[in-house]
Design a protein around this motif. Structure first.
Motif, mmCIF file in Angstrom:
data_model
loop_
_atom_site.group_PDB
_atom_site.id
_atom_site.type_symbol
_atom_site.label_atom_id
_atom_site.label_comp_id
_atom_site.label_asym_id
_atom_site.label_seq_id
_atom_site.Cartn_x
_atom_site.Cartn_y
_atom_site.Cartn_z
ATOM 1 N N LYS A 86 -12.400 0.803 9.786
ATOM 2 C CA LYS A 86 -13.453 1.602 10.417
ATOM 3 C C LYS A 86 -14.840 1.086 10.042
ATOM 4 O O LYS A 86 -15.743 0.998 10.875
ATOM 5 C CB LYS A 86 -13.295 3.067 10.008
ATOM 6 C CG LYS A 86 -14.286 4.000 10.665
ATOM 7 C CD LYS A 86 -14.043 5.450 10.256
ATOM 8 C CE LYS A 86 -15.046 6.389 10.918
ATOM 9 N NZ LYS A 86 -14.834 7.795 10.490
ATOM 10 N N LEU A 87 -14.981 0.723 8.755
ATOM 11 C CA LEU A 87 -16.259 0.217 8.273
ATOM 12 C C LEU A 87 -16.591 -1.125 8.926
ATOM 13 O O LEU A 87 -17.734 -1.357 9.348
ATOM 14 C CB LEU A 87 -16.201 0.065 6.747
ATOM 15 C CG LEU A 87 -17.513 -0.245 6.027
ATOM 16 C CD1 LEU A 87 -18.514 0.875 6.249
ATOM 17 C CD2 LEU A 87 -17.246 -0.428 4.539
ATOM 18 N N GLU A 88 -15.601 -1.997 9.025
ATOM 19 C CA GLU A 88 -15.822 -3.297 9.660
ATOM 20 C C GLU A 88 -16.162 -3.136 11.137
ATOM 21 O O GLU A 88 -17.002 -3.863 11.675
ATOM 22 C CB GLU A 88 -14.561 -4.164 9.514
ATOM 23 C CG GLU A 88 -14.277 -4.631 8.100
ATOM 24 C CD GLU A 88 -15.348 -5.566 7.572
ATOM 25 O OE1 GLU A 88 -16.019 -6.221 8.401
ATOM 26 O OE2 GLU A 88 -15.531 -5.633 6.349
ATOM 27 N N ARG A 89 -15.512 -2.177 11.793
ATOM 28 C CA ARG A 89 -15.792 -1.935 13.203
ATOM 29 C C ARG A 89 -17.226 -1.436 13.395
ATOM 30 O O ARG A 89 -17.919 -1.851 14.321
ATOM 31 C CB ARG A 89 -14.793 -0.917 13.752
ATOM 32 C CG ARG A 89 -14.896 -0.723 15.275
ATOM 33 C CD ARG A 89 -13.705 0.037 15.829
ATOM 34 N NE ARG A 89 -13.552 1.345 15.213
ATOM 35 C CZ ARG A 89 -12.596 1.680 14.362
ATOM 36 N NH1 ARG A 89 -11.686 0.772 14.005
ATOM 37 N NH2 ARG A 89 -12.516 2.908 13.860
ATOM 38 N N LYS A 90 -17.689 -0.556 12.503
ATOM 39 C CA LYS A 90 -19.061 -0.059 12.588
ATOM 40 C C LYS A 90 -20.073 -1.188 12.392
ATOM 41 O O LYS A 90 -21.084 -1.264 13.084
ATOM 42 C CB LYS A 90 -19.295 1.026 11.537
ATOM 43 C CG LYS A 90 -18.710 2.380 11.898
ATOM 44 C CD LYS A 90 -19.092 3.406 10.849
ATOM 45 C CE LYS A 90 -18.581 4.804 11.223
ATOM 46 N NZ LYS A 90 -18.962 5.804 10.207
ATOM 47 N N LYS A 91 -19.775 -2.072 11.437
ATOM 48 C CA LYS A 91 -20.677 -3.192 11.182
ATOM 49 C C LYS A 91 -20.754 -4.120 12.399
ATOM 50 O O LYS A 91 -21.828 -4.571 12.790
ATOM 51 C CB LYS A 91 -20.206 -3.965 9.961
ATOM 52 C CG LYS A 91 -20.405 -3.206 8.644
ATOM 53 C CD LYS A 91 -19.742 -3.900 7.481
ATOM 54 C CE LYS A 91 -20.402 -5.214 7.163
ATOM 55 N NZ LYS A 91 -19.799 -5.836 5.940
ATOM 56 N N THR A 92 -19.598 -4.383 13.007
ATOM 57 C CA THR A 92 -19.558 -5.247 14.189
ATOM 58 C C THR A 92 -20.323 -4.623 15.349
ATOM 59 O O THR A 92 -21.108 -5.293 16.033
ATOM 60 C CB THR A 92 -18.104 -5.514 14.605
ATOM 61 O OG1 THR A 92 -17.399 -6.104 13.508
ATOM 62 C CG2 THR A 92 -18.044 -6.446 15.802
ATOM 63 N N GLU A 93 -20.100 -3.335 15.593
ATOM 64 C CA GLU A 93 -20.792 -2.644 16.682
ATOM 65 C C GLU A 93 -22.292 -2.618 16.455
ATOM 66 O O GLU A 93 -23.077 -2.790 17.404
ATOM 67 C CB GLU A 93 -20.257 -1.216 16.817
ATOM 68 C CG GLU A 93 -18.847 -1.131 17.370
ATOM 69 C CD GLU A 93 -18.332 0.304 17.388
ATOM 70 O OE1 GLU A 93 -19.036 1.190 16.846
ATOM 71 O OE2 GLU A 93 -17.247 0.532 17.948
ATOM 72 N N ALA A 94 -22.703 -2.389 15.195
ATOM 73 C CA ALA A 94 -24.138 -2.359 14.893
ATOM 74 C C ALA A 94 -24.780 -3.716 15.133
ATOM 75 O O ALA A 94 -25.882 -3.813 15.689
ATOM 76 C CB ALA A 94 -24.351 -1.912 13.455
ATOM 77 N N GLU A 95 -24.086 -4.799 14.736
ATOM 78 C CA GLU A 95 -24.617 -6.146 14.933
ATOM 79 C C GLU A 95 -24.716 -6.478 16.418
ATOM 80 O O GLU A 95 -25.710 -7.047 16.878
ATOM 81 C CB GLU A 95 -23.729 -7.169 14.219
ATOM 82 C CG GLU A 95 -23.823 -7.100 12.696
ATOM 83 C CD GLU A 95 -22.810 -8.009 12.019
ATOM 84 O OE1 GLU A 95 -22.029 -8.657 12.763
ATOM 85 O OE2 GLU A 95 -22.795 -8.084 10.782
ATOM 86 N N GLU A 96 -23.669 -6.124 17.176
ATOM 87 C CA GLU A 96 -23.684 -6.395 18.611
ATOM 88 C C GLU A 96 -24.791 -5.612 19.316
ATOM 89 O O GLU A 96 -25.473 -6.145 20.198
ATOM 90 C CB GLU A 96 -22.325 -6.041 19.224
ATOM 91 C CG GLU A 96 -21.212 -6.990 18.823
ATOM 92 C CD GLU A 96 -19.871 -6.550 19.384
ATOM 93 O OE1 GLU A 96 -19.798 -5.436 19.948
ATOM 94 O OE2 GLU A 96 -18.889 -7.318 19.261
ATOM 95 N N ALA A 97 -24.961 -4.337 18.944
ATOM 96 C CA ALA A 97 -26.010 -3.519 19.552
ATOM 97 C C ALA A 97 -27.394 -4.063 19.224
ATOM 98 O O ALA A 97 -28.286 -4.086 20.080
ATOM 99 C CB ALA A 97 -25.884 -2.074 19.080
ATOM 100 N N GLN A 98 -27.562 -4.523 17.992
ATOM 101 C CA GLN A 98 -28.862 -5.056 17.588
ATOM 102 C C GLN A 98 -29.181 -6.336 18.357
ATOM 103 O O GLN A 98 -30.309 -6.530 18.833
ATOM 104 C CB GLN A 98 -28.861 -5.331 16.083
ATOM 105 C CG GLN A 98 -30.238 -5.634 15.521
ATOM 106 C CD GLN A 98 -30.227 -5.678 14.009
ATOM 107 O OE1 GLN A 98 -29.180 -5.619 13.381
ATOM 108 N NE2 GLN A 98 -31.404 -5.794 13.423
ATOM 109 N N ILE A 99 -28.184 -7.205 18.502
ATOM 110 C CA ILE A 99 -28.385 -8.447 19.256
ATOM 111 C C ILE A 99 -28.698 -8.141 20.710
ATOM 112 O O ILE A 99 -29.593 -8.741 21.318
ATOM 113 C CB ILE A 99 -27.126 -9.340 19.139
ATOM 114 C CG1 ILE A 99 -26.976 -9.850 17.704
ATOM 115 C CG2 ILE A 99 -27.213 -10.508 20.118
ATOM 116 C CD1 ILE A 99 -25.672 -10.573 17.449
ATOM 117 N N LYS A 100 -27.966 -7.193 21.286
ATOM 118 C CA LYS A 100 -28.170 -6.838 22.688
ATOM 119 C C LYS A 100 -29.560 -6.279 22.920
ATOM 120 O O LYS A 100 -30.233 -6.628 23.895
ATOM 121 C CB LYS A 100 -27.103 -5.812 23.107
ATOM 122 C CG LYS A 100 -27.053 -5.549 24.607
ATOM 123 C CD LYS A 100 -25.876 -4.673 24.964
ATOM 124 C CE LYS A 100 -25.755 -4.468 26.472
ATOM 125 N NZ LYS A 100 -24.596 -3.632 26.832
#
Length: 499
Positions: free
Chosen positions: A229-243
């Protein structure tokens, strides 16, 4: 099965194209009615009075440059409004990571852009009408010149304010930093917790004590789920920030191009209008060799602009605007020549044809033609600039159907609003507002063109093109040539890589 798929694609393309064509055709009648009202005897009186001052050529260039200035400025005002709203969404992270929030972003930005375009068009049209009625062509010439001179400094001021606004809008970066720290703390806490559990497990084994195997398995499964869950949150946050950073960079690119466009694109046609008007003021407005001087001036300015090794968006539009101004002036002069030629042919007839009546008819016809062609040219300019927004929007944001239908709905609402407020706006304000609505229609038509151009399905492409033509014919008038020109221009501007 393949036949059904192709039929479905063609139907979807036709429906979306028909929506764009429908809204483009819906603007024809209001624009024509407004133009008819503006060419009435009372509305034309200031133009007829001042044509003797600046000449037919000067009148044509002044009306053309003024109408095109309204069109260009109102589109840029709409783009700036849309960019500001989009930037606020991005910097405050209001758009989030979900498709729903991004849809809210584009909807809000599109509505702000449409309102900005329409309101600025109405304001500029109202002021131009007031200037012409109170100060005549000389006042319009001075206002156009001052506006052109002020635009480059205003560009510098706007760029400074935009940078300051970006610097002040730090909430987005604070949110990202806070979330990053929270994720790092959660990650560290979980690692420490797992390390303690491992140590306890090792100690129990070394001491030879038995532990509940089932309990251990449940603990490890829980920790694994927390880790995932933590890794998924980190990935989503990085993708959202890049977008969102990509989106902010695109907004900034659009702003730079359109602010430059506002600052410099109107200068060539303003220079042409000033030169030809000065010829008229010095008493040479009725001489045809001034027309030759105008051709030479347009050719020289066009050559100097287009020979640039770094051809920019504003250079291309500036050259096209100058050429449109030249065409409007040419048609204005030609209208007067036709009246004169007809009168000369009637010299031997029993009708009463004298010099005064010929001159009156020439000035009346020139004034009508100058106003008519200026509005038509501005309408085509507005449509093309709207398409230049709609096309890249489909390519960058996707969702062609949503852009097409959304822009059409907004344009239809604005069209109804202009009809209701027309008594308050006056003829000039109404014409400017309608030009703004045409720009919003251009977004829809440009989105159709972009969808058809980049779609890999030929049935959908052909369906979209057919839908635009049929939709325009159904709602508008049977102006086949004008419809063809509008569709071609919208496609060219929608597929450009200016943004």
């Amino acid at each position: 099965m393949m036949w059904k798929k192709k039929t479905k694609e063609a139907t979807i393309g036709f429906a979306l194209g028909a929506v764009g064509g429908f809204i483009m055709g819906a603007t024809e009648d209001p624009v024509d009615r407004t133009l008819s009202a503006m060419t009435s005897a009372s509305q034309l009186k200031p133009l007829i009075d001042d044509i003797k001052t600046v000449g037919a050529l000067g009148l044509g260039t002044l009306m053309g440059a003024s109408a095109l200035t309204i069109a260009m400025t109102s589109v840029v005002a709409g783009v700036i409004m849309a960019a500001v709203v989009s930037s606020v969404f991005v910097t405050t992270r209001s758009c989030g990571t979900t498709q729903k929030n991004y849809a809210n972003l584009w909807a809000s930005a599109g509505l702000a852009g449409a309102l900005g375009t329409t309101l600025s068009g109405a304001t500029l049209g109202f002021f131009i009408e007031m200037i012409v009625n109170n100060s005549g062509m000389i006042g319009l010439l001075c206002a156009l010149s001052i506006f052109s001179i002020l635009k480059p400094p205003l560009r510098f001021v706007f760029n400074v304010l935009w940078k300051q606004g970006e610097a002040c809008c730090t909430q987005g970066s604070v949110v990202w930093e806070t979330e990053r720290k929270e994720l790092e703390i959660s990650d560290l806490e979980q690692r420490e917790r797992v390390a303690v559990q491992i140590e306890e497990r090792i100690l129990t084994i070394n001491n030879g004590r038995n532990t509940a195997e089932t309990e251990d398995m449940m603990t490890w499964a829980t920790e694994r789920k927390l880790r995932e869950k933590l890794e998924r949150k980190k990935t989503e946050a990085e993708e959202a920030q890049i977008k969102q950073r990509t989106l902010q960079d695109w907004i900034k690119t659009v702003m730079v191009k359109y602010v430059d466009f506002l600052a410099f694109s109107g200068i060539p046609m303003t220079v042409v209008a000033v030169v030809t008007s000065l010829f008229g003021l010095f008493g040479y407005g009725g001489h045809h060799y001034v027309f030759i001087a105008l051709i030479a001036l347009v050719a020289v300015i066009g050559y100097l602009i287009l020979k640039s090794s770094d051809l920019k968006f504003w250079m291309l539009i500036g050259s096209m605007g100058m050429l449109a101004t030249f065409v409007i002036a040419m048609l204005t002069v030609q209208a007067g020549d036709e009246v004169n030629k007809t009168a000369m042919n009637l010299r031997g007839q029993p009708q009463d044809v004298n010099g005064k009546s010929i001159n009156d008819r020439m000035t009346d016809r020139c004034s009508r033609e100058a106003l008519k062609t200026a509005i038509i040219g501005a309408k085509l300019c507005q449509l093309s600039l709207g398409a230049a927004v709609g096309g890249p929007l489909v390519r960058h944001a996707g969702g062609g159907g949503k852009v097409i239908v959304g822009a059409a709905i907004v344009a239809l609402g604005l069209l109804g609003g202009v009809e209701i407020l027309s008594p308050v706006l006056g003829k000039g304000g109404e014409a400017g507002a309608l030009l703004g609505v045409v720009g919003t229609c251009g977004v829809s038509v440009g989105a159709v063109a972009a969808m058809a151009g980049q779609c890999s399905s030929w049935p959908r492409t052909l369906g979209a093109i057919t839908g635009v033509i049929i939709g325009t014919l159904a709602m508008g008038k049977l102006h086949i040539v004008m419809i063809g020109v509008q569709v071609i221009v919208a496609y060219i501007f929608a597929m450009n890589n200016a943004l």
